[in-house]
Design a protein around this motif. Sequence first.
Motif, PDB file in Angstrom:
ATOM      1  N   LYS A 190     -41.870  34.229  75.656  1.00 53.15           N
ATOM      2  CA  LYS A 190     -43.132  33.281  75.628  1.00 53.15           C
ATOM      3  C   LYS A 190     -42.499  32.086  74.806  1.00 53.15           C
ATOM      4  N   ASP A 210     -38.227  27.361  82.230  1.00 52.74           N
ATOM      5  CA  ASP A 210     -39.145  27.262  81.184  1.00 52.74           C
ATOM      6  C   ASP A 210     -38.856  26.178  80.068  1.00 52.74           C
ATOM      7  N   GLN A 235     -37.752  29.591  77.813  1.00 51.77           N
ATOM      8  CA  GLN A 235     -38.071  28.720  76.903  1.00 51.77           C
ATOM      9  C   GLN A 235     -37.306  28.484  75.643  1.00 51.77           C
ATOM     10  N   THR A 255     -46.133  29.194  80.928  1.00 48.18           N
ATOM     11  CA  THR A 255     -45.074  30.360  80.878  1.00 48.18           C
ATOM     12  C   THR A 255     -45.877  31.578  81.560  1.00 48.18           C
TER      13      THR A 255
HETATM   14 MG   LIG Z   1     -44.742  28.199  77.629  1.00 43.62          MG
END
Ligand SMILES: [Mg+2]
Lengths: 234, 437
Positions: free
Chosen positions: B435, A166, A90, A45
């Motif tokens: 993230k 992602d 993500q 990431t």
């Molecule tokens: Mg990641």
Amino acid sequence: MLTMNNINKVYQTDMVQTHALRDFNLQVEEGEFIAVTGPSGSGKTTFLNIAGMLETFTNGQYLLDGVDVGSLNDNQRADLRNQKIGFIFQGFNLIPDLNLFENIEVPLRYRGIKATERKRRVMERLEQVGLASRAKHLPQQLSGGQQQRVAIARALAGEPRFLLADEPTGNLDSLMARQVMELLEQINRDGATIVMVTHDPELARRAPRNIQVVDGQLADFTLYQGNPAVAVGA
Amino acid sequence: MFLHYVDLSWRSFKRTPMVSALMVFAIAIGIGVTMTSLSIYHMMTKDPIPNKSERLHHVQLQTMDDGEGYWSKDDVPFQVTYQDAINLQNGNFPYLRSAMYKAGFSVHLNSAQFKPFVQEVRLSSKDIFQMFDLQFIYGGTWTQQQQDDIAPVVVISKSINERLFKGVNSVGQSFYLDDIYVQVVGVIEDWHTPVKYYDPNNGSFNDPENIFMPFTMGAAYEITTAGNTNGWKHEPDNTFKELLASENLWWQFWVQLENAQEKEEFGQYLMSYMQQQQTLGRFNREQLTYNLFNVMELMDYRGVVKHDNQIMVALSFMFLAVCIANILSILLAKFLRRAPEVGVRRALGASKRQVFYQHLVEVTLLGLLGGVLGIILAQLGLWGVRASHGAYDALASMDVTMLFAAPAIAMVACIIAGLYPAWIVCKTAPAIYLKSQ
Ligand SMILES: [Mg+2]
Ligand SMILES: Nc1ncnc2c1ncn2[C@@H]1O[C@H](COP(=O)(O)OP(=O)(O)OP(=O)(O)O)[C@@H](O)[C@H]1O
């Protein structure tokens, strides 16, 4: 299209230093479809965020279409990102207050596109992901798979030449995952360069080029397709 | 984009209605308190007669013998003596002028049906109406002849005319002031002024008088003042005759001077008048001085706006600052909770500046809502002041300036409160929130 030379990324938190990327080197050509794999916490990431200019790097050189990203200021980076890059996160990261139409509209607004043109493009994307009838729905009214499709539609709305994904299928069942993968492949055929992080070896195998990130460094498996055993062995 | 930001702000309010309402209420209370004190301060300090304040001049003469002191800051008495008032009133100069003082009377119609009431009456020259922009509804001022002949005539205000004559044209009608049978020659609009600048000797914020009569009546009918009398000299003043001849100070004197030259000339006139009086044994002093202040100068000189009022305003702004601090912390929490969304926007091409701008629009809108609600609270506050302090009637109200100032101050306050949270949220690296899910 993308060149990274000896990129390092160090996170400094309290007493701990995390070397998320170390001497990271990568060359991505126009039109490629790259699958990125690697253990959790290996820096995938981080790499994607730096590639998308969402994060700065500690040192090294990053060229995007020949432009030295390190020399740009925030406004210039925002512009470049808006013009060239599409993100699929993500998590789905849809904005909860905005309905599907408005979510997809966001990058177009920041690009200053007129309302009628925005509408045309948004509807085109919604149709592409099969959710045109749901334009007025809020994200929480959709299933995970549908939300991910909206996220993809949003990433594509600005017609980016460079798509960063992602784990776009991380939250989907295998059928959904395959559908999303097919969508990405089609976008790739239409000319977009795609870098996709995935944990799913089966999906990775479908990508023409595979790279693996281990402990912040790159293991390139260009020939992966012909020799699956190597990938597993590594 | 601006309208889009307004739309987003509105959605943000709706998403957290309680928190938003709390913030709007906090700013509204701060603005309400600030506007209450600021409005009163504003009414106290604003020019009560903008068209004429430069031209209307108030005369003070230093009548006291050397060695005597007065409590004004320059030792010059605030009021003038009967002799000086009359001499100046009859002075040979071409300017509008009025000697004046106020008296109290019982107003009645000498009939059993009519319940008498007490009114303050201003004794003045016939020029007072023209000088102070008092508008006639019926009739006009008394004539010079009537003034000289001590005719028992009056000019009354609209509200007295309502009370005595049910609002009809009452010119020619008569009524009683105590035992004096007076005839109405004119009816004027009520005299509204937040500050009683023309006679601040008995409370600067008392209401103007509603009945006016020729000043010549004062000596003839031995009408005592209802205002202050100041004396510095030991001399007999028990009878009205003695009072008139004494150095007691109980009159005001106003003159209308059109320009600097007239002011200069009138100043010279005052000097020569005092010199002439010295030959009569008055003004026993080395240095002859006088004050000739226009309206705003007089208000400043008399300290119409007390230091207390300034402290009140300062305190209320501090209270507003406390409200701002509260809003700041709520905004910070609210904006930070939204940081993931900001991260997404940044990833989709928003610059820091655009994110910052979006949040500023949101806080400005908050300020606007708070400001409007604040006006309502301020009106309640002013109503409270009026209810508890009768003398503040004309002061405790909001004029247009204040009505527009309230939301402006509220928006500025909210922007101040929002700057730091908006800056924090726009400078946070977007990647952190992307993230994981
Ligand atoms: Mg990641
Ligand atoms: N903002 C941050 N501050 C400190 N450390 C960080 C930060 N972001 C990432 N890291 C650390 O950097 C390393 C790489 O993180 P990254 O998110 O890139 O991993 P990843 O390969 O995407 O993992 P996953 O497969 O679980 O998503 C990890 O050790 C992580 O703890």
